[in-house]
Write a protein that holds these residues in place. Structure first.
Motif, PDB file in Angstrom:
ATOM      1  N   GLY A  39       0.792  -1.219   0.000  1.00 36.84           N
ATOM      2  CA  GLY A  39       0.000   0.000   0.000  1.00 36.84           C
ATOM      3  C   GLY A  39       0.826   1.272   0.000  1.00 36.84           C
ATOM      4  O   GLY A  39       0.358   2.319  -0.420  1.00 36.84           O
ATOM      5  N   GLU A  40       2.050   1.194   0.494  1.00 41.24           N
ATOM      6  CA  GLU A  40       2.884   2.389   0.533  1.00 41.24           C
ATOM      7  C   GLU A  40       3.255   2.871  -0.863  1.00 41.24           C
ATOM      8  O   GLU A  40       3.204   4.057  -1.153  1.00 41.24           O
ATOM      9  CB  GLU A  40       4.148   2.127   1.352  1.00 41.24           C
ATOM     10  N   ASN A  41       3.630   1.937  -1.748  1.00 39.87           N
ATOM     11  CA  ASN A  41       4.056   2.347  -3.082  1.00 39.87           C
ATOM     12  C   ASN A  41       3.118   1.884  -4.200  1.00 39.87           C
ATOM     13  O   ASN A  41       3.369   2.148  -5.367  1.00 39.87           O
ATOM     14  CB  ASN A  41       5.493   1.887  -3.366  1.00 39.87           C
ATOM     15  N   GLY A  42       2.044   1.179  -3.863  1.00 43.31           N
ATOM     16  CA  GLY A  42       1.064   0.765  -4.860  1.00 43.31           C
ATOM     17  C   GLY A  42       1.493  -0.396  -5.736  1.00 43.31           C
ATOM     18  O   GLY A  42       0.910  -0.624  -6.790  1.00 43.31           O
ATOM     19  N   THR A  43       2.475  -1.172  -5.302  1.00 39.40           N
ATOM     20  CA  THR A  43       2.957  -2.301  -6.094  1.00 39.40           C
ATOM     21  C   THR A  43       2.174  -3.563  -5.755  1.00 39.40           C
ATOM     22  O   THR A  43       1.987  -3.893  -4.591  1.00 39.40           O
ATOM     23  CB  THR A  43       4.458  -2.554  -5.827  1.00 39.40           C
ATOM     24  N   LEU A  44       1.722  -4.248  -6.793  1.00 43.93           N
ATOM     25  CA  LEU A  44       1.047  -5.532  -6.641  1.00 43.93           C
ATOM     26  C   LEU A  44       1.966  -6.589  -7.243  1.00 43.93           C
ATOM     27  O   LEU A  44       2.433  -6.429  -8.363  1.00 43.93           O
ATOM     28  CB  LEU A  44      -0.288  -5.520  -7.390  1.00 43.93           C
ATOM     29  N   ILE A  45       2.232  -7.648  -6.481  1.00 41.73           N
ATOM     30  CA  ILE A  45       3.101  -8.735  -6.937  1.00 41.73           C
ATOM     31  C   ILE A  45       2.341 -10.047  -6.792  1.00 41.73           C
ATOM     32  O   ILE A  45       1.700 -10.293  -5.764  1.00 41.73           O
ATOM     33  CB  ILE A  45       4.413  -8.796  -6.123  1.00 41.73           C
ATOM     34  N   ILE A  46       2.417 -10.866  -7.824  1.00 36.93           N
ATOM     35  CA  ILE A  46       1.823 -12.205  -7.775  1.00 36.93           C
ATOM     36  C   ILE A  46       2.964 -13.208  -7.679  1.00 36.93           C
ATOM     37  O   ILE A  46       3.886 -13.194  -8.487  1.00 36.93           O
ATOM     38  CB  ILE A  46       0.969 -12.494  -9.014  1.00 36.93           C
ATOM     39  N   TYR A  47       2.872 -14.086  -6.664  1.00 34.84           N
ATOM     40  CA  TYR A  47       3.870 -15.119  -6.418  1.00 34.84           C
ATOM     41  C   TYR A  47       3.253 -16.486  -6.640  1.00 34.84           C
ATOM     42  O   TYR A  47       2.049 -16.661  -6.497  1.00 34.84           O
ATOM     43  CB  TYR A  47       4.349 -15.083  -4.958  1.00 34.84           C
ATOM     44  N   ASP A  48       4.120 -17.474  -6.905  1.00 35.77           N
ATOM     45  CA  ASP A  48       3.655 -18.859  -6.906  1.00 35.77           C
ATOM     46  C   ASP A  48       3.905 -19.457  -5.523  1.00 35.77           C
ATOM     47  O   ASP A  48       4.317 -18.745  -4.599  1.00 35.77           O
ATOM     48  CB  ASP A  48       4.311 -19.679  -8.027  1.00 35.77           C
ATOM     49  N   GLU A  68      -7.175  -3.295   3.038  1.00 40.37           N
ATOM     50  CA  GLU A  68      -7.285  -4.607   2.407  1.00 40.37           C
ATOM     51  C   GLU A  68      -8.647  -4.826   1.764  1.00 40.37           C
ATOM     52  O   GLU A  68      -8.766  -5.541   0.773  1.00 40.37           O
ATOM     53  CB  GLU A  68      -6.992  -5.705   3.428  1.00 40.37           C
ATOM     54  N   ALA A  69      -9.684  -4.200   2.310  1.00 39.62           N
ATOM     55  CA  ALA A  69     -11.028  -4.338   1.741  1.00 39.62           C
ATOM     56  C   ALA A  69     -11.081  -3.742   0.331  1.00 39.62           C
ATOM     57  O   ALA A  69     -11.775  -4.264  -0.544  1.00 39.62           O
ATOM     58  CB  ALA A  69     -12.063  -3.668   2.639  1.00 39.62           C
ATOM     59  N   VAL A  70     -10.342  -2.664   0.105  1.00 34.86           N
ATOM     60  CA  VAL A  70     -10.275  -2.047  -1.226  1.00 34.86           C
ATOM     61  C   VAL A  70      -9.603  -2.997  -2.197  1.00 34.86           C
ATOM     62  O   VAL A  70     -10.098  -3.232  -3.308  1.00 34.86           O
ATOM     63  CB  VAL A  70      -9.523  -0.689  -1.167  1.00 34.86           C
ATOM     64  N   TYR A  71      -8.465  -3.557  -1.797  1.00 37.56           N
ATOM     65  CA  TYR A  71      -7.749  -4.501  -2.662  1.00 37.56           C
ATOM     66  C   TYR A  71      -8.640  -5.694  -2.985  1.00 37.56           C
ATOM     67  O   TYR A  71      -8.728  -6.122  -4.132  1.00 37.56           O
ATOM     68  CB  TYR A  71      -6.465  -5.031  -2.014  1.00 37.56           C
ATOM     69  N   GLU A  72      -9.261  -6.234  -1.940  1.00 37.88           N
ATOM     70  CA  GLU A  72     -10.098  -7.422  -2.112  1.00 37.88           C
ATOM     71  C   GLU A  72     -11.210  -7.166  -3.118  1.00 37.88           C
ATOM     72  O   GLU A  72     -11.425  -7.967  -4.034  1.00 37.88           O
ATOM     73  CB  GLU A  72     -10.699  -7.858  -0.775  1.00 37.88           C
TER      74      GLU A  72
END
Length: 144
Positions: A39-48, A68-72
């Motif tokens: 949330g600090e820098n707006g980066t979204l990362i997808i991991y396996d 987290e409710a916004v992201y969800e």
């Protein structure tokens, strides 16, 4: 805090690009895709499952947002639309698998999307009051 159309497309394109990496001749074993938002820098990362980075996208609207409710809400919406469009139909991954929102320690917060050919996940709203209805049903059944 809804995402702009351009940001929604950028998010979906990143997920689509990640999914294209799983269109192979051999079935891949992945049980979950872990989605972490900083949330600090707006980066979204997808991991396996092995913590390998599969996709990364910057979401300007999420800079400074730690809700987290916004992201969800936004991720559920994007993933749901992608599933309806059949984006996940052609990826060759052992089912079931899911997309899970995780915190920065990679602890699960909430399942965003569960993909399985034979299983249907029911929402909490649908199951509301189910206990009472089932108890009433059993009571009438046993009385007869």
């Amino acid at each position: 805090m809804p995402l702009s159309t351009q940001t929604q497309e950028s998010l979906k394109n990143s997920i689509k690009e990640m999914a294209r990496g799983f269109i192979t001749a051999e079935e891949t074993k992945v049980t979950d895709f872990h989605i972490c938002v900083n949330g600090e820098n707006g980066t979204l990362i997808i991991y396996d499952d092995d913590d390998n980075t599969l996709a990364r996208v910057h979401i300007k609207e999420w800079e400074g947002c730690n809700d987290e409710a916004v992201y969800e809400k936004e991720l559920r919406n994007a993933l749901g639309k992608m599933q309806e469009e059949g984006i996940f139909d052609s990826i060759n991954i052992v089912k079931p698998y899911s997309f899970v929102l995780v915190d920065e320690e990679k602890e699960a917060i909430v399942d965003l999307l569960y993909v399985d050919d034979d299983t249907l996940i029911l929402s909490e709203d649908l199951l509301e009051g189910f206990d009472e209805e089932m108890n009433e049903f059993l009571k009438h059944l046993l009385e007869d």
